[in-house]
Design an enzyme around this catalytic site. Structure first.
Site, PDB file in Angstrom:
ATOM      1  N   CYS A   1      39.643  21.751  71.177  1.00 29.13           N
ATOM      2  CA  CYS A   1      39.929  21.883  69.384  1.00 29.13           C
ATOM      3  C   CYS A   1      41.113  22.401  68.863  1.00 29.13           C
ATOM      4  CB  CYS A   1      38.325  22.735  69.093  1.00 29.13           C
ATOM      5  SG  CYS A   1      36.645  22.038  69.391  1.00 29.13           S
ATOM      6  N   GLU A   2      41.851  21.665  69.287  1.00 27.67           N
ATOM      7  CA  GLU A   2      43.684  22.407  69.705  1.00 27.67           C
ATOM      8  C   GLU A   2      43.742  21.239  68.440  1.00 27.67           C
ATOM      9  OE1 GLU A   2      45.884  25.294  70.428  1.00 27.67           O
ATOM     10  OE2 GLU A   2      43.796  26.570  71.739  1.00 27.67           O
TER      11      GLU A   2
ATOM     12  N   GLU B   1      61.723  24.204  99.142  1.00 28.67           N
ATOM     13  CA  GLU B   1      60.249  24.983  98.822  1.00 28.67           C
ATOM     14  C   GLU B   1      59.884  23.612  97.890  1.00 28.67           C
ATOM     15  OE1 GLU B   1      60.901  28.345  96.892  1.00 28.67           O
ATOM     16  OE2 GLU B   1      61.870  29.280  99.144  1.00 28.67           O
ATOM     17  N   PRO B   2      59.816  22.086  98.440  1.00 28.34           N
ATOM     18  CA  PRO B   2      59.656  21.692  97.012  1.00 28.34           C
ATOM     19  C   PRO B   2      57.780  21.525  97.096  1.00 28.34           C
ATOM     20  CG  PRO B   2      59.552  20.081  98.908  1.00 28.34           C
ATOM     21  CD  PRO B   2      59.597  21.452  99.208  1.00 28.34           C
TER      22      PRO B   2
ATOM     23  N   ARG C   1      56.674  19.075  92.935  1.00 25.72           N
ATOM     24  CA  ARG C   1      56.085  17.931  92.894  1.00 25.72           C
ATOM     25  C   ARG C   1      56.576  16.517  93.647  1.00 25.72           C
ATOM     26  NH1 ARG C   1      56.769  18.565  86.902  1.00 25.72           N
ATOM     27  NH2 ARG C   1      58.032  20.534  87.145  1.00 25.72           N
TER      28      ARG C   1
ATOM     29  N   ARG D   1      49.883  19.660  80.742  1.00 29.71           N
ATOM     30  CA  ARG D   1      52.031  19.363  80.481  1.00 29.71           C
ATOM     31  C   ARG D   1      52.496  18.745  79.199  1.00 29.71           C
ATOM     32  NH1 ARG D   1      54.688  16.539  83.709  1.00 29.71           N
ATOM     33  NH2 ARG D   1      56.271  18.717  83.776  1.00 29.71           N
TER      34      ARG D   1
ATOM     35  N   GLY E   1      62.906  21.843  93.593  1.00 27.64           N
ATOM     36  CA  GLY E   1      62.864  21.559  92.357  1.00 27.64           C
ATOM     37  C   GLY E   1      62.920  20.342  92.304  1.00 27.64           C
TER      38      GLY E   1
HETATM   39  N1  LLP Z   1      59.997  27.737  95.025  1.00 31.83           N
HETATM   40  C1  LLP Z   1      59.459  28.372  94.068  1.00 31.83           C
HETATM   41  C2  LLP Z   1      59.725  29.643  94.186  1.00 31.83           C
HETATM   42  C3  LLP Z   1      58.872  27.704  92.907  1.00 31.83           C
HETATM   43  O1  LLP Z   1      58.565  28.823  91.703  1.00 31.83           O
HETATM   44  C4  LLP Z   1      59.077  26.655  92.635  1.00 31.83           C
HETATM   45  C5  LLP Z   1      58.544  25.494  90.963  1.00 31.83           C
HETATM   46  C6  LLP Z   1      58.726  25.130  93.418  1.00 31.83           C
HETATM   47  C7  LLP Z   1      59.843  26.413  94.714  1.00 31.83           C
HETATM   48  C8  LLP Z   1      58.216  24.534  92.989  1.00 31.83           C
HETATM   49  O2  LLP Z   1      59.165  23.037  92.364  1.00 31.83           O
HETATM   50  P1  LLP Z   1      59.299  21.735  92.791  1.00 31.83           P
HETATM   51  O3  LLP Z   1      59.280  21.350  94.000  1.00 31.83           O
HETATM   52  O4  LLP Z   1      57.680  21.877  92.140  1.00 31.83           O
HETATM   53  O5  LLP Z   1      59.905  21.674  90.991  1.00 31.83           O
HETATM   54  N2  LLP Z   1      54.017  24.108  86.220  1.00 31.83           N
HETATM   55  C9  LLP Z   1      55.362  23.126  85.225  1.00 31.83           C
HETATM   56  C10 LLP Z   1      56.350  23.615  87.120  1.00 31.83           C
HETATM   57  C11 LLP Z   1      56.624  24.826  87.179  1.00 31.83           C
HETATM   58  C12 LLP Z   1      57.779  25.326  88.259  1.00 31.83           C
HETATM   59  C13 LLP Z   1      57.103  26.608  88.952  1.00 31.83           C
HETATM   60  N3  LLP Z   1      58.036  26.476  90.241  1.00 31.83           N
HETATM   61  C14 LLP Z   1      55.684  21.673  85.672  1.00 31.83           C
HETATM   62  O6  LLP Z   1      54.335  21.536  85.277  1.00 31.83           O
HETATM   63  O7  LLP Z   1      55.895  21.090  85.029  1.00 31.83           O
END
Ligand code: LLP
Length: 427
Positions: A353-354, A284-285, A287, A323, A247
């Site tokens: 086309c949107e 669980e990183p 992004r 995004r 996150g």
């Molecule tokens: N763990 C779980 C259970 C998750 O659902 C997610 C992301 C992560 C870890 C990784 O989170 P991060 O570190 O990447 O923030 N498509 C959206 C983001 C969706 C995230 C979904 N879950 C966007 O483009 O902003």
């Protein structure tokens, strides 16, 4: 030659008026591979990982890259070689990890809708942990494991009901979200898990959202998690590992998330203060490991000045970069070769086309048709969410290391797209 880094993008810089990723001139890559083209910097990914590793020095931690951010085999391979495990959400994700040389025992399986078939295959492969998201799933997992003569290693995903203060679509730890088991039901669910013959409780898990730029939500979630660990252990169920999810946000446009090592300094201080400092930890990183390592290169097709808006039409679209359309997200857009002319204000849009097919609104750019642009911070949740809308093939992907480049995914052809389809028999 002067070199000028872009804010928040340590691996990309102008040398003279040419944009480089590491030591590779991006316009050279376009000559060879065309556009749209995703380019990822290996050193940017590894230095993002290193920030976490520094933060956790001397601790027991397993970093599980949330591969939904970018599931390219080459990217998975890189993180596997760097010692990472993986957070997966489907059987397909698992196959990718195994194909790229990741270890099954370092896989954790998240997601609210795991099928029996996925559970069976993950048990066969010997994954490290199922992050279970409902009581119903727990019962089914136990049944599936028992039918194979196994016990499934399980963490319960807790919904801690904290507000991550991010976009509503990417906040996951609030009561109204579909994820995890409500805080109040967690101890009861662990007690049930402890009675199920096909379940072996190994940990506890939470993930509160994505693109989080503040420390407080993490600190709050940690307190709530530790309260629960105390209560679960008081009920006689030992918890081996604590998984704090992913996150952490990145700098898209002047955002100021805490650096991973600083955030974890604070979180570890809290863990220590509460006596949990020596526990096995997991994170669980997604992004934060890959987002700012990637750019999407695109060509300006047409300029269409208008009374209300000027449109700069590029050859990348919402199928490549979903995004902005999905979350009104901001990605910086910069030229590969800067021009001396004064900029005008453009809405940068794709050919789909949107009206929602926009990549940037009201951007100051000095551009001409045929110019090349880079959409920044495109390493996470771009290719992984790309589609074939309007029969557009998915872009190619390149990994850069120093002055070396490697094609890690070929551009998708129309033959690739049509391969799975079957014409009607009658002509
Ligand atoms: N763990 C779980 C259970 C998750 O659902 C997610 C992301 C992560 C870890 C990784 O989170 P991060 O570190 O990447 O923030 N498509 C959206 C983001 C969706 C995230 C979904 N879950 C966007 O483009 O902003």
């Amino acid at each position: 030659m002067t070199s000028q880094n872009l804010p928040g993008q340590p691996h990309i810089a102008y040398r003279g008026n040419e944009l480089f990723s590491e030591d590779v001139r991006l316009s050279d890559l376009v000559k060879e591979h065309g556009t749209p083209l995703f380019v990822y910097s290996k050193s940017a990914m590894l230095s993002a990982l290193a920030a976490y590793q520094r933060g956790f020095a001397g601790r027991k931690v397993q970093i599980c890259y949330a591969m939904k951010a970018n599931p390219a085999l080459g990217v998975i391979q890189l993180f596997a070689q760097a010692g990472c495990g993986f957070d997966i959400v489907s059987g397909g994700d698992m196959d990718r990890v195994l194909a790229a040389g990741g270890q099954a025992e370092k896989i954790i399986f998240s997601g609210v809708g795991k099928t029996r078939a996925e559970m069976r295959r993950a048990l066969e492969a010997g994954i490290g942990c199922f992050n279970v998201e409902s009581e119903a799933e727990l019962e089914v997992l136990s049944e599936v494991a028992l039918s194979m003569g196994l016990r499934a290693p399980v963490s319960i995903r807790v919904n801690p009901n904290v507000d991550p203060m991010t976009h509503p679509y990417i906040s996951t730890g609030l009561k109204g979200n579909k994820f995890g088991i409500a805080h109040e039901r967690v101890v009861r669910t662990y007690q049930r898990a402890a009675t199920l013959a096909g379940i072996r409780v190994v940990g506890i898990d939470c993930h509160i959202g994505s693109q989080i730029t503040q420390e407080e939500p993490y600190l709050d979630a940690m307190d709530r998690m530790l309260d629960l660990v105390e209560a679960i252990e008081a009920a006689g169920i030992p918890i081996q590992h604590i998984d704090f999810g992913g996150g952490l946000g990145i700098d898209y446009n002047g955002d100021t998330p805490p650096p991973a090592d600083r955030l974890w300094e604070k979180l570890l201080a809290k863990l220590d203060a509460r006596g949990f400092g020596q526990r096995q930890l997991m994170i669980e990183p997604g992004r934060s490991l890959v987002g700012n390592a990637g750019v999407c290169l695109t060509e300006v097709l047409y300029l269409k000045p208008g009374e209300q808006k000027n449109f700069c039409i590029i050859d990348a679209a919402m199928n490549d970069l979903p995004r902005p359309a999905m979350y009104q997200a901001f990605h910086q857009i910069v030229p590969l070769q800067s021009r001396a002319e004064a900029p005008a204000t453009w809405d940068v849009v794709g050919p789909i086309c949107e009206s929602g097919d926009w990549i940037g609104h009201d951007r100051a750019l000095a551009v001409q048709p045929g110019d090349l642009l880079a959409v920044l911070s495109a390493g996470a949740y771009c290719m992984s969410m790309a589609s074939n809308y309007n029969s557009r093939g998915r872009a190619a992907e390149i990994l850069v290391e120093g002055n070396q480049t490697r094609l890690i995914r070929q551009r998708e052809t129309i033959a690739d797209q049509m391969r799975q389809e079957i014409l009607l028999l009658n002509k």
